[in-house]
Write an enzyme that holds these catalytic residues in place. Sequence first.
Site: not given
Ligand SMILES: NC(=O)c1ccc[n+]([C@@H]2O[C@H](COP(=O)([O-])OP(=O)(O)OC[C@H]3O[C@@H](n4cnc5c(N)ncnc54)[C@H](OP(=O)(O)O)[C@@H]3O)[C@@H](O)[C@H]2O)c1
Length: 250
Positions: A138, A151
């Site tokens: 991130s 985080y």
């Molecule tokens: N959205 C943003 O603005 C943003 C910005 C920078 C970085 N990121 C990073 O991008 C990645 C995805 O984020 P997102 O925003 O797309 O979030 P999201 O929609 O909440 O998706 C997260 C995914 O990770 C899975 N997950 C979480 N814990 C897990 C575990 N213990 N084992 C297996 N799967 C797991 C969740 O599924 P389950 O809960 O079903 O397991 C879900 O499919 C993350 O690493 C986040 O830190 C996001």
Amino acid sequence: MTRVAWVTGAGSGIGREVALELAGNGWTVAGSARTQSDLERLVGDTQGLPGRAVAYPVDVTDAAEVEAIVERIETDLGPVDLAVLNAGTYIRFGAEDFDAAAFAQQLNINVMGTVNSLAPVMRAMIRRRQGRIAVISSLTAYRGLPLASAYGASKAALTNMCESLRPELENLGVYISIVHPGFVRTPLTDRNDFPMPFLMEADAAARHIVAELSGNRFEIAMPWRFVMILKLLRCLPYFLYFSVARRIPK
Ligand SMILES: NC(=O)c1ccc[n+]([C@@H]2O[C@H](COP(=O)([O-])OP(=O)(O)OC[C@H]3O[C@@H](n4cnc5c(N)ncnc54)[C@H](OP(=O)(O)O)[C@@H]3O)[C@@H](O)[C@H]2O)c1
């Protein structure tokens, strides 16, 4: 020959969109997350695309389970050519509600979950002297931001880990990249009650990531305006940086 990708956190948000984009480009995608129904929806949504998705539910915090899943994916679908290690979450707290257990949980999911996923797939790729890995960090990895002590620390750890591995892996025929997204609209950020500058849609972020993964660039960062601002903040001396950080809305 069909190319095989493994995407963790493929059930929603960025991971789901990356999986769809890859399937749209003809890849066979092994999609992992804990929630089976999300993965079933992903599999259904790839029908009619040039590639497909197959569900491999797993909790990335369970190292043995992840090891077994990677083995199953390779047996069922063939060698993993690309691993997108994206599973993660954001546990938000500040100084007044600072909590050691919550901090450990954040590190366990974001850091150890990624490490548990990286270890078996990287080992297989090194053996084959071939493979591509993307770790989703991130822009918060650049510098400590308010309410993101755990985080940000988890993402900075991932960035540093990839910087450390990159040169050695290159010599072994494996290319690792770090992805630094800004704010992306997903179920994770839907919880945020503060203004999110330069918010991107998840499908646009995924298209950017997948397009960049066809090359060997180390850092994939977006959106570029926000990246430039945060890169500039990273260069500021502390007294100037904190005068800006104090004004960031919480
Ligand atoms: N959205 C943003 O603005 C943003 C910005 C920078 C970085 N990121 C990073 O991008 C990645 C995805 O984020 P997102 O925003 O797309 O979030 P999201 O929609 O909440 O998706 C997260 C995914 O990770 C899975 N997950 C979480 N814990 C897990 C575990 N213990 N084992 C297996 N799967 C797991 C969740 O599924 P389950 O809960 O079903 O397991 C879900 O499919 C993350 O690493 C986040 O830190 C996001």
